[in-house]
Design a protein around this motif. Structure first.
Motif, PDB file in Angstrom:
ATOM      1  N   PHE A 248       0.992  -1.149  -0.077  1.00  0.00           N
ATOM      2  CA  PHE A 248       0.033  -0.080  -0.064  1.00  0.00           C
ATOM      3  C   PHE A 248       0.603   1.376  -0.111  1.00  0.00           C
ATOM      4  O   PHE A 248       0.260   2.347  -0.449  1.00  0.00           O
ATOM      5  N   GLN A 249       1.995   1.364   0.624  1.00  0.00           N
ATOM      6  CA  GLN A 249       3.032   2.512   0.581  1.00  0.00           C
ATOM      7  C   GLN A 249       2.355   3.485   0.802  1.00  0.00           C
ATOM      8  O   GLN A 249       2.707   4.888   0.207  1.00  0.00           O
ATOM      9  N   ARG A 250       1.633   3.964   1.897  1.00  0.00           N
ATOM     10  CA  ARG A 250       1.071   5.047   2.189  1.00  0.00           C
ATOM     11  C   ARG A 250       0.068   5.811   1.191  1.00  0.00           C
ATOM     12  O   ARG A 250      -0.187   6.763   1.214  1.00  0.00           O
ATOM     13  N   GLN A 251      -0.151   5.072   0.171  1.00  0.00           N
ATOM     14  CA  GLN A 251      -0.717   5.708  -1.238  1.00  0.00           C
ATOM     15  C   GLN A 251      -2.298   5.993  -0.753  1.00  0.00           C
ATOM     16  O   GLN A 251      -2.988   5.140   0.031  1.00  0.00           O
ATOM     17  N   GLU A 252      -2.832   6.936  -1.209  1.00  0.00           N
ATOM     18  CA  GLU A 252      -4.197   7.326  -1.240  1.00  0.00           C
ATOM     19  C   GLU A 252      -4.967   8.029  -2.234  1.00  0.00           C
ATOM     20  O   GLU A 252      -4.123   8.135  -3.165  1.00  0.00           O
ATOM     21  N   LYS A 253      -6.156   7.923  -2.300  1.00  0.00           N
ATOM     22  CA  LYS A 253      -7.090   8.528  -3.267  1.00  0.00           C
ATOM     23  C   LYS A 253      -8.107   9.105  -2.760  1.00  0.00           C
ATOM     24  O   LYS A 253      -8.882   8.581  -1.982  1.00  0.00           O
ATOM     25  N   GLU A 254      -8.241  10.344  -3.235  1.00  0.00           N
ATOM     26  CA  GLU A 254      -9.451  11.348  -2.693  1.00  0.00           C
ATOM     27  C   GLU A 254      -9.362  11.217  -1.126  1.00  0.00           C
ATOM     28  O   GLU A 254     -10.470  11.329  -0.349  1.00  0.00           O
ATOM     29  N   GLY A 255      -8.345  11.505  -0.439  1.00  0.00           N
ATOM     30  CA  GLY A 255      -8.311  11.381   1.081  1.00  0.00           C
ATOM     31  C   GLY A 255      -8.420  10.383   1.659  1.00  0.00           C
ATOM     32  O   GLY A 255      -8.468  10.276   2.944  1.00  0.00           O
ATOM     33  N   VAL A 256      -8.525   9.143   1.179  1.00  0.00           N
ATOM     34  CA  VAL A 256      -8.699   7.794   1.572  1.00  0.00           C
ATOM     35  C   VAL A 256      -7.504   6.831   1.251  1.00  0.00           C
ATOM     36  O   VAL A 256      -7.161   6.719   0.247  1.00  0.00           O
ATOM     37  N   TYR A 257      -6.693   6.238   2.379  1.00  0.00           N
ATOM     38  CA  TYR A 257      -5.556   5.530   2.255  1.00  0.00           C
ATOM     39  C   TYR A 257      -5.944   4.223   1.291  1.00  0.00           C
ATOM     40  O   TYR A 257      -7.221   3.797   1.751  1.00  0.00           O
ATOM     41  N   ASN A 258      -5.103   3.832   0.830  1.00  0.00           N
ATOM     42  CA  ASN A 258      -5.616   2.488   0.062  1.00  0.00           C
ATOM     43  C   ASN A 258      -5.794   1.378   0.863  1.00  0.00           C
ATOM     44  O   ASN A 258      -6.649   0.496   0.609  1.00  0.00           O
TER      45      ASN A 258
END
Length: 207
Positions: free
Chosen positions: A82-92
Motif C-alpha cells: 500500500f505504501q501509504r498511497q491514497e486517493k481522494e483523502g482515503v488511504y489505499n
C-alpha cells in the motif's frame, strides 16, 4: 485446532496429523483481537441477536473482518503493497479493509462468525486435563509454522511438536505471515507429500 484435539481424543485412530499455522492454545494476543471482533459485532446497534432487518449493512461484522485481515499478514507486506498511497483523502489500505469487510458481510452470517471466534478462544489442549497433553499425543505430528504469524507464533507449536513422542516441526520463511499457508503452497506442499508417501501402501496391479 481440531486436528490437534483429535490427536488426544482419538490417539489410536489417528495415525498422522498435520498441524498448519496453529498453536496448542490461542494466546492472549489472539484473544485480544478476537475480543475486538466479538465486541464490534455484538455492539452493532442493528445486531439484535443476529436478527437483522432485511437489507441491513452488517457494520459490526465488517469491522470484525477488518481486524482479522490485519492479523493474517505482516506489516512488511502491508507496507510493500500500500505504501501509504491514497486517493481522494482515503488511504489505499483503508479502502482495502473496507472492501474486505463488505465482501464478507455479503456472504457470511454474523452469529456463525461469533461462534468461530469463541471456539478459537476456547481452544486449549490443556483445558480439562490434569496431565500434559503431549504425553497422550500418540499419532505422528507434522507441525508447520510460518514466519511473521502474529497470532500463531512458531515457538509455541515447535515446543509442542518437540514434546510429543513422534513430532516434527518445520518453519516456513515467508512475508505473508499467517496467510503463508494459503498463498505459498509451493514452499510447504512438498513436506506434506513426503510424509504421506512414507505410509503409502503398496498396491499390486490386477490384470
Amino acid at each position: 485446532m481440531q486436528a490437534l484435539e483429535w490427536g488426544i481424543l482419538h490417539p489410536r485412530f489417528m495415525k498422522k496429523i498435520f498441524a498448519l499455522a496453529v498453536t496448542p492454545a490461542l494466546n492472549d494476543y489472539g484473544l485480544a483481537f478476537n475480543h475486538i471482533g466479538i465486541t464490534a459485532i455484538e455492539q452493532d446497534p442493528d445486531f439484535n441477536g443476529g436478527d437483522y432487518p432485511p437489507g441491513t449493512r452488517l457494520k459490526g461484522l465488517e469491522v470484525a473482518r477488518m481486524v482479522g485481515m490485519v492479523t493474517y499478514r505482516t506489516s512488511e507486506l502491508f507496507d510493500h503493497r500500500f505504501q501509504r498511497q491514497e486517493k481522494e483523502g482515503v488511504y489505499n489500505v483503508e479502502s482495502y479493509l473496507d472492501y474486505q469487510g463488505v465482501k464478507l458481510g455479503r456472504r457470511f452470517d454474523p452469529n456463525s462468525y461469533l461462534t468461530l471466534l469463541k471456539a478459537m478462544n476456547s481452544h486449549d489442549l490443556q483445558r480439562g486435563r490434569d496431565h500434559d497433553p503431549a504425553d497422550s499425543f500418540y499419532p505422528e505430528l507434522i507441525a508447520i509454522s510460518y514466519e511473521g504469524d502474529l497470532v500463531y507464533p512458531s515457538a509455541s507449536l515447535e515446543a509442542f511438536a518437540r514434546s510429543v513422542p513422534k513430532g516434527r516441526h518445520y518453519f516456513i520463511p515467508t512475508k505473508f505471515g499467517h496467510d503463508g499457508f494459503l498463498v505459498e503452497f509451493e514452499k510447504w506442499g512438498g513436506l506434506l507429500s513426503s510424509h504421506l508417501e512414507e505410509n503409502k501402501p503398496l498396491v499390486s496391479r490386477v490384470k
